[in-house]
Design an enzyme around this catalytic site. Structure first.
Site, PDB file in Angstrom:
ATOM      1  CB  SER A  13      -0.946  -0.019   1.196  1.00 20.99           C
ATOM      2  OG  SER A  13      -0.196  -0.211   2.362  1.00 20.99           O
ATOM      3  CB  SER A 256       1.695   8.408  11.424  1.00 18.20           C
ATOM      4  OG  SER A 256       2.030   9.387  10.469  1.00 18.20           O
ATOM      5  CE  LYS A 257       0.981   4.397   4.006  1.00 20.43           C
ATOM      6  NZ  LYS A 257       0.209   3.792   2.932  1.00 20.43           N
ATOM      7  NE  ARG A 258      -0.871  11.742   7.829  1.00 23.23           N
ATOM      8  CZ  ARG A 258      -1.698  10.740   8.068  1.00 23.23           C
ATOM      9  NH1 ARG A 258      -2.114   9.986   7.092  1.00 23.23           N
ATOM     10  NH2 ARG A 258      -2.119  10.467   9.283  1.00 23.23           N
ATOM     11  CD  GLU A 259       6.336  10.148  12.911  1.00 24.13           C
ATOM     12  OE1 GLU A 259       7.253  10.228  13.712  1.00 24.13           O
ATOM     13  OE2 GLU A 259       5.305   9.479  13.113  1.00 24.13           O
TER      14      GLU A 259
END
Ligand code: GLU
Length: 489
Positions: A13, A256-259
């Site tokens: 993903s 988190s994925k955004r980090e």
């Protein structure tokens, strides 16, 4: 090959997440340790989240880390490998569907025709009574004939949970985790269109692939009881479980994925070595029980054991990781370090092509002890490629604005003028001569000289860097420093 079969089962993903990398590493280490097989299975049934480009990006992460699987799907540049394929979950639907049929035939699962409205009403009642909602089991009693009579009416398939007793997950990390069966409702294993749900698919895939150990994130611990029920109902051997704590970021929160740093390739970007990342991530969840911290991959394989996996989540500590990366940089051969630095110099616009092979090797060697990340090399070596245009203000004040600063500088110049063989040792000797004749400390000479040659107060060893700059260049820089000094006092 041993009977140990372990797997990593990521959903492709976006990229290889640091947490997935940790789980992959632990599985990989265990496979290598035991001579077993490490399987990559792509859980790609969630069509919305799955994209071929995402799979490629994840593959790049594995490639960079050097984690190779023994069995897996065609993925990136790798062809399909292994005798238990297909290794993409989306290609295993028939296996999942026949497992559902088998459970239905054996009465271990049943069709549930409850409508969304009926279930919503059940949920509403539970909410009013302040109870957690569990499916009432309304369709549990339908006979196969009753169900058949409904023909194609929309239905899901539910697993028939034995309401008596308890289910125990024997977990190598968490210990025995026992849950009373009455806590579970008859959970859904297949959607109205017949597609399997996660619990069913993962169990069938692990069962069919003869996975011996399920080593994965502890976010799946609560699912494991359902998985044990399904393994047993389907007649598969129940694997050993090991649920590992998550990797937490520096603030102690789930990465988190955004980090920045969630994607393992962020660390490549930041100048970290894959071998250091593997070492660091291993230590986030495992310890050999002694003080050793720097491990090569081979050493990790030798020392690894499931018994020493930790239960509590470790926070990412960038300072420690930088230190560890520095240790791995020291372990590299000069040649290998040079090869890893070349693209960084190129990105920084440094003209390495104009330097000789021997010069580059020596420069690399001189800097090796100083680097914590590969990217540190830019600040360590920029002055080799361009004369300093400015000088660190604080250092100027301290080193060049004393009463005798210009005098010392001139003394250095004079001493250096007399050096005929321009290499580290003779350069060092003349400076030591000045220290001796003046009775001043070494710092009174080396710090002003470093500032003149590099514009900075820290960097590679002074005598080595002077050698690398060459005599003419050093003299030019000393002259420029002296003029600066004189016009700025
Ligand atoms: N696809 C699941 C995940 O990415 C893995 C499930 C498992 O390891 O059993 O979390």
């Amino acid at each position: 090959m041993s009977d140990t079969r372990v797997r990593i089962a990521p959903s492709p993903s976006g990229f290889l997440h640091i947490g997935t990398a940790k789980v992959a590493l632990m599985n990989w280490l265990y496979a290598r340790k035991t001579g077993g097989a490490f399987i990559l299975r792509l859980e790609d049934t969630d069509a919305e989240r799955t994209d071929e480009a995402f799979a490629e990006a994840m593959c790049d992460g594995f490639d960079w880390l050097g984690i190779e699987w023994d069995e897996g799907p065609p993925f990136g540049h790798a062809p399909e490998k292994g005798a238990y394929g297909p290794y993409r979950q989306s290609e295993r639907l028939e296996l999942h569907r026949s497992a559902v049929t088998k459970l239905l035939e054996e009465g271990k699962a049943y069709r549930c025709f409850c409508t969304k409205e009926e279930l919503d009403a059940e949920r509403e009642r539970a909410r009013a009574e302040k109870l957690p909602w569990k499916y009432s089991g309304k369709c549990r009693g339908l006979s196969k004939e009753d169900a058949a009579e409904r023909g194609d009416a929309r239905n899901v398939v539910r697993f028939r949970v034995d309401p008596e007793g308890e289910t125990v997950v024997h977990d190598l990390v968490q210990g025995d985790v026992a849950v009373r069966n009455s806590e579970f409702d008859d959970f859904v294993i297949a959607k109205p269109n017949g597609d399997p749900l996660f619990h069913l698919a993962v169990v069938v895939d692990d069962g069919e692939m003869k996975v011996s150990h399920v080593i994965r994130g502890d976010d799946h611990l609560t699912n494991a009881s359902k998985h044990v029920m399904l393994f047993e109902a389907l007649g598969y051997a129940v694997p050993q479980f090991a649920h590992l704590p998550m990797v937490l970021d520096e603030r102690g929160k789930k990465f988190s994925k955004r980090e920045h740093g969630a994607n393992v390739l962020d660390w490549r970007e930041d100048g970290f070595l894959p071998e250091a990342l593997l070492n660091y991530v291993a230590l986030l969840g495992w310890t050999a029980g002694d003080d050793k911290e720097v491990y090569t991959l081979d050493e990790l394989v030798k020392a690894f054991s499931l018994e020493r996996l930790g239960k509590s989540a470790a926070k990412f500590d960038l300072k420690k990781f930088r230190w560890l990366n520095g240790q791995h940089i020291r372990l590299l051969s000069v040649e290998s370090l040079r090869d890893r630095l070349l693209p960084i110099w190129a990105r920084a616009g440094f003209d390495t092509a104009s330097k000789s092979e021997a010069w580059l090797m020596r420069m690399t060697e001189v800097c090796q002890e100083k680097l914590n990340t590969l990217n540190d090399i830019v600040a360590q070596t920029d002055f080799f490629f361009a004369e300093p245009t400015e000088y660190e203000a604080k250092a100027v004040k301290k080193q060049w604005q004393q009463e005798d600063s210009a005098m010392r500088m001139e003394a250095i110049q004079e001493a250096l003028d007399g050096v005929s063989e321009w290499t580290e040792t003779p350069i060092k000797s003349v400076i030591e001569g000045l220290v001796e004749s003046s009775g001043l400390g070494m710092g009174k000479y080396v710090h002003p000289m470093r500032l003149a040659l590099t514009g900075k107060s820290v960097g590679p060893g002074l005598f080595e860097l002077a050698e690398l700059l060459g005599k003419d260049d050093c003299q030019r820089r000393m002259n420029a420093a002296l003029s600066y000094m004189k016009s700025n006092t």
